[in-house]
Structure formats: structure tokens, C-alpha cells
Write a protein that holds these residues in place. Structure first.
Motif, mmCIF file in Angstrom:
data_model
loop_
_atom_site.group_PDB
_atom_site.id
_atom_site.type_symbol
_atom_site.label_atom_id
_atom_site.label_comp_id
_atom_site.label_asym_id
_atom_site.label_seq_id
_atom_site.Cartn_x
_atom_site.Cartn_y
_atom_site.Cartn_z
ATOM 1 N N GLU A 8 -33.534 34.074 40.803
ATOM 2 C CA GLU A 8 -32.301 34.089 40.032
ATOM 3 C C GLU A 8 -32.560 34.552 38.597
ATOM 4 O OE1 GLU A 8 -29.101 30.842 38.330
ATOM 5 O OE2 GLU A 8 -29.697 30.718 40.446
ATOM 6 N N ALA A 9 -33.567 33.979 37.956
ATOM 7 C CA ALA A 9 -33.870 34.384 36.586
ATOM 8 C C ALA A 9 -34.338 35.839 36.540
ATOM 9 C CB ALA A 9 -34.934 33.471 35.993
ATOM 10 N N ASP B 227 -24.562 39.523 51.556
ATOM 11 C CA ASP B 227 -23.795 38.335 51.209
ATOM 12 C C ASP B 227 -24.258 37.677 49.918
ATOM 13 O OD1 ASP B 227 -26.197 37.507 52.193
ATOM 14 O OD2 ASP B 227 -25.396 35.961 53.533
ATOM 15 N N TYR B 228 -25.434 38.128 49.380
ATOM 16 C CA TYR B 228 -25.927 37.533 48.139
ATOM 17 C C TYR B 228 -25.539 38.379 46.918
ATOM 18 C CZ TYR B 228 -29.165 35.402 44.796
ATOM 19 O OH TYR B 228 -29.701 34.754 43.712
ATOM 20 N N ILE C 234 -24.678 36.180 38.381
ATOM 21 C CA ILE C 234 -25.864 35.826 37.586
ATOM 22 C C ILE C 234 -26.025 36.811 36.428
ATOM 23 C CG2 ILE C 234 -28.391 35.689 37.614
ATOM 24 C CD1 ILE C 234 -28.129 34.813 40.577
ATOM 25 N N VAL C 235 -25.906 38.098 36.737
ATOM 26 C CA VAL C 235 -26.059 39.120 35.704
ATOM 27 C C VAL C 235 -24.995 38.954 34.624
ATOM 28 C CG1 VAL C 235 -25.956 41.596 35.226
ATOM 29 C CG2 VAL C 235 -27.200 40.755 37.231
ATOM 30 N N ASP C 236 -23.748 38.686 35.039
ATOM 31 C CA ASP C 236 -22.676 38.492 34.056
ATOM 32 C C ASP C 236 -22.990 37.305 33.141
ATOM 33 O OD1 ASP C 236 -21.291 40.621 35.102
ATOM 34 O OD2 ASP C 236 -19.931 39.388 36.324
ATOM 35 N N TRP D 290 -32.448 38.544 34.158
ATOM 36 C CA TRP D 290 -33.084 39.273 33.060
ATOM 37 C C TRP D 290 -33.076 40.779 33.309
ATOM 38 C CZ3 TRP D 290 -32.988 37.131 28.748
ATOM 39 C CH2 TRP D 290 -33.335 35.796 28.547
ATOM 40 N N LEU D 291 -33.345 41.206 34.543
ATOM 41 C CA LEU D 291 -33.301 42.635 34.837
ATOM 42 C C LEU D 291 -31.894 43.191 34.674
ATOM 43 C CD1 LEU D 291 -35.619 42.954 37.966
ATOM 44 C CD2 LEU D 291 -35.958 44.062 35.746
#
Length: 381
Positions: free
Chosen positions: A99-100, A131-132, A139-141, A104-105
Motif C-alpha cells: 500500500e505504501a 478488483d484492486y 491510495i494514490v489520491d 509513494w509511487l
């Protein structure tokens, strides 16, 4: 009068001796949201970004994480991408955190960024289960809302003619009269030479020759006094005419980011490559060879060759009616022994091949007194 360019072994040892670096914690207080950072905080973040990048390039991923994190949290994109890569892949024994890593990417791949970061992030996203992907976008937002560079008063811009790189700076950083925090632009555009430059290959005027000699002399003095930012525009004025110690000194400043000048590996290896042409100093050649070997992987041999070819086409000494000769007396290759001298060939009538006796031994040295009216000549009177 000529800058004592640091010897290769000492430079490289100081550059990459990570094991002796201090604790990486950023101790300066972080600014309140929306407020400009303190000078101490700015300096600490720049240092963290640089150390983290060097440790990452050296494969010391666990040691790099705290440095990279400090810079990534302020919106610095290359540290964000490097940290994301470490966490996504669990490099160097760092616990994997998908997730992290994605977060970050993702924030590192925001505009304006490097094409290689965009490509890497796009490849990661296409490999995720369908589905992910909505979760990954969330997460990126979230990371973008917390760590986007604009939220932290940081601006990023691309640079590099051959190897694309990205530089991020605090927009509130003031530097003398520029008010923009862009040290590189200030030092490169400073008006050092005030008389017209000769056409390519044409004989320069006496005033032009004198101003180049003076810039070379003043830049050497400032470099020796470790006033690197002030020395750089003066050194560049001589470096652009083919003066090898000025070229190598400017390279040293760019490669190490000395005196607050932003690190620019392309400019550094370019200037060092042209300085290391034939008829140069042994220490310059060693500095070039070892520095080239320590460049990050993105500086492929082909890319470095292209950079150096471009610099040599523009700044080789013979392109500017400048001749360089090696001194006969250089017994130890000391970092303080100047073993190559350059001069405009149009002052040759003032030059002579003179007999000298260093340490009681007979040898010869090519001597070219500067033109009358130049600072370096007047200092000899």
C-alpha cells in the motif's frame, strides 16, 4: 592562481563514505501548514534528499529509508519514487508494504515528473488485480492530498539534455536578489564577461582575454576559499573557453552540490569529461575516471559518451584558440600542484620557455604572463 581541484581519491572517498555520516534525523522544526519553512528546515530536507538518493543508488536501501522519507513527505518526487520502489519490493531487508509503495509511487508520478517514474508506476498498476485497482487509485489520491509537492510549497522542474532528471526546490527559499530560490539560474546567467565574445574560431580581443584571465583568477581564489556558489560563474566563464582547471573545478561543484549549488550530474560529468582530454593533469584524469564509474545506473556508458562529446564539441580548448601544456614538475600529483596550464594562443608573444630550478633540479616551464591591464597581471606589479 589556479584552483586546487580536489584529488580523485580524496574526493570520491568523501563523496561516498556513507558509514561515517551522522544520524539522518531532521531535527529542524517542520513549518505549520501553509507557512514557509525555516532556512534550517530547508537545508535539512535538501540534505536528506541528497543522502537518501546516494544511499539508494549504492544499494543501501534500509539506510536510505529515513532520509528518503523525510524528503518524500515534503513532496520531493525522486525520493518518493525511490521510497515507493523499496517498500513495494522489500529491498535491502526492508519489510514489504504494498500500500505504501503504491502510494509513494503514485504521488511521485504526478505532473510534472520523470518519464521513467511514470513508466514504472504505469507498469505497477497494470500488474495489479483488476478488483484492486480502485483501491489503489484511492491510495494514490490519499498520498497526493498529503504529500503532493504543491501542498508543501515545493516546485519541481525537469532538466538534463541527455539524461532526464528532476529537481525540486522550496519556492520560499530566497537567494540574494533572485527571490526565486533557483540557484542554478543565478550562477549560470551572472554577467561575468562584459565585452563582446569572439565569433567561433576567431581571434579574441585583448579586453576579452583579460576578462577571461581575471575571471579564472578570481574563481580560483573563491574556490580555494570554499565560496563555491560565488566561484561558479567565474569558473564557468573560463571553462567555456577551454581552461581545464576551471572546467574540473566547476565539475567538482556540480557533482557534489557544493556551496548550495544544486547537484547536476550531467553538467558535472560533462565539464569533467572535457577537462580530461589529452594534455591535462593526471589528477583530473583520475577524478574523471572514478567519478564516471560512480554515476547512477541511468547514466549508461552511451549516455555519458554523448554528454562528453557535446561538451567537447563546444568547450574543447583548441576550439577557442587556447593551448594547454603540462608542467614538467609534478612529482607527487599533489592536489595543490597545478600540472596543466592553459592560455590564449594570441598572447603567445608574451610567453617564453624559461629555465627554472624547483628543489634545485633543472627543468623547464612554459610561462605566459597575463596581459597588461588584467587583474592577475596587476597583482604581480
Amino acid at each position: 592562481m589556479v584552483p586546487a581541484v580536489v584529488g580523485a581519491a580524496l574526493v570520491i572517498a568523501a563523496w561516498l563514505t556513507f558509514s561515517q555520516e551522522p544520524d539522518p534525523a531532521v531535527r529542524a522544526a517542520a513549518p505549520e501548514p501553509g507557512h514557509p519553512p525555516s532556512d534550517e528546515f530547508v537545508a535539512a530536507i535538501y540534505a536528506a534528499a541528497e543522502r537518501g538518493g546516494r544511499l539508494y543508488d549504492a544499494g543501501r536501501y534500509a539506510d536510505a529509508v529515513p532520509h528518503l522519507t523525510a524528503a518524500a513527505e515534503r513532496g520531493f518526487k525522486v525520493p518518493q519514487a525511490s521510497l515507493g520502489d523499496i517498500l513495494l519490493n522489500g529491498r535491502g531487508g526492508v519489510p514489504r508494504d504494498t500500500e505504501a509503495g503504491i502510494g509513494w509511487l503514485g504521488v511521485a508520478a504526478e505532473p510534472e515528473t520523470l518519464s521513467r517514474i511514470e513508466t514504472y508506476f504505469g507498469r505497477v498498476m497494470t500488474q495489479l488485480p483488476l478488483d484492486y485497482r480502485p483501491t489503489a487509485n484511492q491510495i494514490v489520491d490519499r498520498y497526493a492530498a498529503l504529500y503532493g509537492n504543491h501542498r508543501h510549497r515545493v516546485a519541481c522542474r525537469l532538466y538534463g539534455e541527455v539524461v532526464e532528471d528532476l529537481r525540486c526546490l522550496f519556492v520560499d527559499e530566497q537567494d540574494d536578489a533572485t527571490g526565486a530560490g533557483d540557484i542554478e539560474e543565478m550562477v549560470v546567467t551572472a554577467p561575468v564577461i562584459t565585452v563582446p565574445e569572439p565569433e567561433f574560431g576567431q581571434m579574441p580581443s585583448g579586453q576579452f582575454i583579460s576578462q577571461v584571465y581575471d575571471a579564472h583568477s578570481r574563481g580560483a581564489d573563491l574556490y580555494k576559499e570554499k565560496q563555491y556558489k560565488e566561484a561558479l560563474p567565474l569558473l564557468l566563464a573560463a571553462a567555456k573557453r577551454g581552461f581545464k582547471w576551471a572546467q574540473a573545478s566547476a565539475a567538482d561543484i556540480y557533482l557534489h552540490g557544493r556551496g548550495g549549488v544544486p547537484v547536476d550530474l550531467e553538467a558535472g560529468i560533462g565539464w569533467l569529461g572535457v577537462a580530461a582530454e589529452p594534455r591535462t593533469a593526471h589528477s583530473i584524469v583520475e577524478f574523471y575516471e572514478q567519478s564516471r564509474a560512480l554515476l547512477p545506473a541511468r547514466y549508461t556508458p552511451e549516455a555519458v559518451d554523448a554528454i562528453i562529446e557535446a561538451y567537447r564539441a563546444q568547450y574543447a580548448n583548441d576550439q577557442h584558440r587556447v593551448a594547454c601544456r603540462s608542467d614538467a614538475f609534478d612529482p607527487s600529483f599533489s592536489i595543490r600542484i597545478k600540472s596543466v596550464r592553459c592560455h590564449f594562443i594570441d598572447t603567445v608573444t608574451q610567453c617564453r620557455f624559461a629555465e627554472i630550478t624547483p628543489a634545485g633540479d633543472l627543468t623547464w616551464e612554459w610561462q605566459c604572463p597575463p596581459l597588461r591591464g588584467s587583474r592577475s597581471h596587476d597583482l604581480l606589479q
